[in-house]
Motif scaffolding. Structure first.
Motif, PDB file in Angstrom:
ATOM      1  N   LEU A   1       0.842  -1.199   0.000  1.00  0.00           N
ATOM      2  CA  LEU A   1       0.000   0.000   0.000  1.00  0.00           C
ATOM      3  C   LEU A   1       0.877   1.250   0.000  1.00  0.00           C
ATOM      4  O   LEU A   1       0.574   2.227  -0.673  1.00  0.00           O
ATOM      5  N   LYS A   2       2.032   1.165   0.718  1.00  0.00           N
ATOM      6  CA  LYS A   2       2.979   2.281   0.785  1.00  0.00           C
ATOM      7  C   LYS A   2       3.564   2.538  -0.570  1.00  0.00           C
ATOM      8  O   LYS A   2       3.709   3.680  -0.995  1.00  0.00           O
ATOM      9  N   ASP A   3       3.885   1.434  -1.263  1.00  0.00           N
ATOM     10  CA  ASP A   3       4.508   1.585  -2.591  1.00  0.00           C
ATOM     11  C   ASP A   3       3.534   2.196  -3.545  1.00  0.00           C
ATOM     12  O   ASP A   3       3.926   3.047  -4.389  1.00  0.00           O
ATOM     13  N   ILE A   4       2.280   1.796  -3.418  1.00  0.00           N
ATOM     14  CA  ILE A   4       1.277   2.340  -4.348  1.00  0.00           C
ATOM     15  C   ILE A   4       1.119   3.812  -4.081  1.00  0.00           C
ATOM     16  O   ILE A   4       1.054   4.609  -5.003  1.00  0.00           O
ATOM     17  N   LEU A   5       1.082   4.161  -2.815  1.00  0.00           N
ATOM     18  CA  LEU A   5       0.918   5.558  -2.471  1.00  0.00           C
ATOM     19  C   LEU A   5       2.100   6.394  -2.969  1.00  0.00           C
ATOM     20  O   LEU A   5       1.913   7.503  -3.460  1.00  0.00           O
ATOM     21  N   LEU A   6       3.324   5.828  -2.830  1.00  0.00           N
ATOM     22  CA  LEU A   6       4.530   6.570  -3.282  1.00  0.00           C
ATOM     23  C   LEU A   6       4.531   6.698  -4.792  1.00  0.00           C
ATOM     24  O   LEU A   6       4.905   7.746  -5.308  1.00  0.00           O
ATOM     25  N   SER A   7       4.072   5.624  -5.478  1.00  0.00           N
ATOM     26  CA  SER A   7       4.075   5.685  -6.952  1.00  0.00           C
ATOM     27  C   SER A   7       3.048   6.686  -7.421  1.00  0.00           C
ATOM     28  O   SER A   7       3.242   7.323  -8.466  1.00  0.00           O
ATOM     29  N   MET A   8       2.050   6.878  -6.646  1.00  0.00           N
ATOM     30  CA  MET A   8       0.988   7.773  -7.041  1.00  0.00           C
ATOM     31  C   MET A   8       1.435   9.226  -6.889  1.00  0.00           C
ATOM     32  O   MET A   8       0.973  10.098  -7.596  1.00  0.00           O
ATOM     33  N   VAL A   9       2.367   9.464  -5.994  1.00  0.00           N
ATOM     34  CA  VAL A   9       2.854  10.829  -5.794  1.00  0.00           C
ATOM     35  C   VAL A   9       4.155  11.072  -6.503  1.00  0.00           C
ATOM     36  O   VAL A   9       4.826  12.071  -6.245  1.00  0.00           O
ATOM     37  N   ASN A  10       4.644  10.197  -7.421  1.00  0.00           N
ATOM     38  CA  ASN A  10       5.886  10.330  -8.190  1.00  0.00           C
ATOM     39  C   ASN A  10       5.701  11.546  -9.044  1.00  0.00           C
ATOM     40  O   ASN A  10       4.691  11.782  -9.674  1.00  0.00           O
ATOM     41  N   MET A  11       6.791  12.257  -9.056  1.00  0.00           N
ATOM     42  CA  MET A  11       6.812  13.499  -9.783  1.00  0.00           C
ATOM     43  C   MET A  11       6.753  13.254 -11.274  1.00  0.00           C
ATOM     44  O   MET A  11       6.274  14.097 -11.995  1.00  0.00           O
TER      45      MET A  11
ATOM     46  N   ALA B   1       5.192  11.942 -14.277  1.00  0.00           N
ATOM     47  CA  ALA B   1       3.844  11.521 -14.572  1.00  0.00           C
ATOM     48  C   ALA B   1       3.764  10.204 -15.279  1.00  0.00           C
ATOM     49  O   ALA B   1       2.831   9.428 -15.081  1.00  0.00           O
ATOM     50  N   ASP B   2       4.808   9.911 -16.010  1.00  0.00           N
ATOM     51  CA  ASP B   2       4.800   8.665 -16.750  1.00  0.00           C
ATOM     52  C   ASP B   2       4.952   7.463 -15.810  1.00  0.00           C
ATOM     53  O   ASP B   2       4.556   6.339 -16.145  1.00  0.00           O
ATOM     54  N   LYS B   3       5.581   7.787 -14.646  1.00  0.00           N
ATOM     55  CA  LYS B   3       5.796   6.687 -13.726  1.00  0.00           C
ATOM     56  C   LYS B   3       4.618   6.486 -12.767  1.00  0.00           C
ATOM     57  O   LYS B   3       4.595   5.503 -12.038  1.00  0.00           O
ATOM     58  N   ARG B   4       3.738   7.460 -12.776  1.00  0.00           N
ATOM     59  CA  ARG B   4       2.597   7.279 -11.913  1.00  0.00           C
ATOM     60  C   ARG B   4       1.648   6.293 -12.593  1.00  0.00           C
ATOM     61  O   ARG B   4       1.423   6.409 -13.795  1.00  0.00           O
ATOM     62  N   PRO B   5       1.035   5.375 -11.691  1.00  0.00           N
ATOM     63  CA  PRO B   5       0.135   4.357 -12.286  1.00  0.00           C
ATOM     64  C   PRO B   5      -1.172   5.012 -12.706  1.00  0.00           C
ATOM     65  O   PRO B   5      -1.612   5.984 -12.073  1.00  0.00           O
ATOM     66  N   THR B   6      -1.802   4.366 -13.723  1.00  0.00           N
ATOM     67  CA  THR B   6      -3.090   4.869 -14.199  1.00  0.00           C
ATOM     68  C   THR B   6      -4.189   4.353 -13.267  1.00  0.00           C
ATOM     69  O   THR B   6      -3.980   3.475 -12.420  1.00  0.00           O
TER      70      THR B   6
END
Length: 398
Positions: free
Chosen positions: A1-11, A13-18
């Motif tokens: 859940l932490k990883d998902i949250l961190l990926s969602m706040v990645n600067m 945009a391409d690395k943020r999950p859809t």
């Protein structure tokens, strides 16, 4: 859940999950499944609650229906009770009306019955009144006929069968009822007997006397002598016997004696009326004297035993001792002398008649003198009596 949250706040945009990637991620799938389960559970809970609600509603509706049914039943029961009460009331009214009508009917019937009875009583009273009037008219007619028969008999001096029938009917009437009714009966009987007595006394014919003696009138008279209270026996009866027995025709007294009147005449010797007593001893004397002419002085008098049985000897002796008057004393002594014909006078008190008869030998009345002599001759038919008569040297005249 932490990883998902961190990926969602990645600067980057391409690395943020859809959104789709997020949704397809394991955690989101787990969350989705959990949410789905929660939703399903909630749904099931809601559905269960709905079922419960529906069931409760259904129960409420059923309870309501039950209450409505109970209310309806209560209303129906009340209506039924009311209807029953109205029916009972109606029945009571009908019954009361029936009873009222029945009472009215009974009352009317009683009224009609009372009127009927009243009418019947009125008719009965009218019938009785008419019958009484008819009876009175018939009685008046009968009395007129009887009066004509009596007047005819008195005028001709002849006792007819019709007259004897009238007297017999009157003597047959029982002496019953009130004192007034008894007196009326006695008065009627006395009047009829007086008619007979008048004809017998005035004309003294053999045929009249024989008619009376042989008739049923004599049977009724003798029956009265034997049974009726002495106070209710009129003097006309004793007078008739005197006139009938005072006869020089030989056939009359035997006919009278054949009726056996002596027991009744003996009763009359106890009557409170002195004249009736004297009449009775006169008749007894006449009957016994007639017996003298048909009886041998050596044979007992035919009436001796009968007179002894009815205590006649003692009763005549009582009359002798009573000294009512000379006539009754003389006749009593002579009567006893005939009864003791050829019979010993065993009763010493009766021997007194011997001395009295001896005094009558010198009586101024020729008939008494002759009767005393005949009486002494009858007594002398017994040797003991004869010795008593002749004890002082007395000799019976021839």
């Amino acid at each position: 859940l932490k990883d998902i949250l961190l990926s969602m706040v990645n600067m980057d945009a391409d690395k943020r999950p859809t959104v789709q990637q997020l949704l397809d991620s394991q955690i989101f799938q787990a969350i989705s499944s959990q949410e789905k389960r929660i939703r399903d559970t909630e749904q099931e809970k809601r559905e269960e609650q709905e079922k419960i609600r529906l069931l409760q509603q259904k129960n409420r509706e059923a309870e309501k229906m039950k209450r409505e049914a109970q209310e309806q039943a209560r209303i129906s029961q009340q209506e039924r009770i009311k209807a029953e009460q109205e029916r009972i009331k109606a029945q009571e009214q009908v019954e009361q009306e029936r009873i009222k009508n029945e009472q009215e009917r009974i009352k009317n019937e009683e009224k009609l019955e009372q009127e009927r009875i009243k009418n019947e009583e009125k008719l009965e009273q009218e019938r009785i009144k008419n019958e009484e009037l008819a009876r009175q008219l018939q009685q008046l007619k009968k009395e007129a006929e009887e009066h004509n028969i009596e007047e005819k008999a008195l005028k001709k001096g002849l006792i007819s069968p019709e007259l004897l029938k009238i007297v017999e009917e009157k003597l047959k009437i029982p002496l019953e009822g009130t004192e007034k009714e008894k007196k009326e009966i006695l008065d009627v009987q006395e009047r009829k007997l007086q008619t007979l007595l008048t004809i017998i006394g005035q004309y003294q014919t053999f045929s009249n006397k024989k008619q009376v003696i042989k008739s049923r009138v004599m049977d009724q008279i003798i029956n009265i002598l034997r049974k009726r209270n002495l106070n209710d026996i009129p003097s006309s009866i004793s007078s008739i016997f005197v006139d009938l027995s005072n006869s020089f025709t030989e056939d009359i007294v035997p006919h009278l004696a054949s009726k056996n009147p002596l027991p009744g005449l003996i009763r009359l010797l106890k009557h409170p009326n002195t004249q009736i007593v004297v009449d009775a001893i006169k008749t007894i004397y006449n009957i016994l004297t007639n017996g003298y002419y048909s009886t041998d002085s050596t044979s007992p008098h035919p009436s001796f035993y009968m007179m002894e049985q009815c205590n006649g000897l003692d009763i005549i002796m009582t009359l002798f001792n009573a000294n009512i008057n000379k006539e009754s004393k003389d006749l009593a002594a002579i009567s006893l002398s005939h009864l003791y014909c050829a019979q010993e006078i065993k009763d010493k008190s009766h021997k007194e008649i011997i001395a009295h008869l001896k005094t009558l030998i010198n009586d101024p009345d020729e008939q008494i003198k002759e009767s005393a002599k005949n009486g002494l001759q009858d007594l002398a038919g017994n040797s003991i009596n004869k010795a008593d008569i002749e004890a002082d040297g007395f000799a019976i005249p021839k």
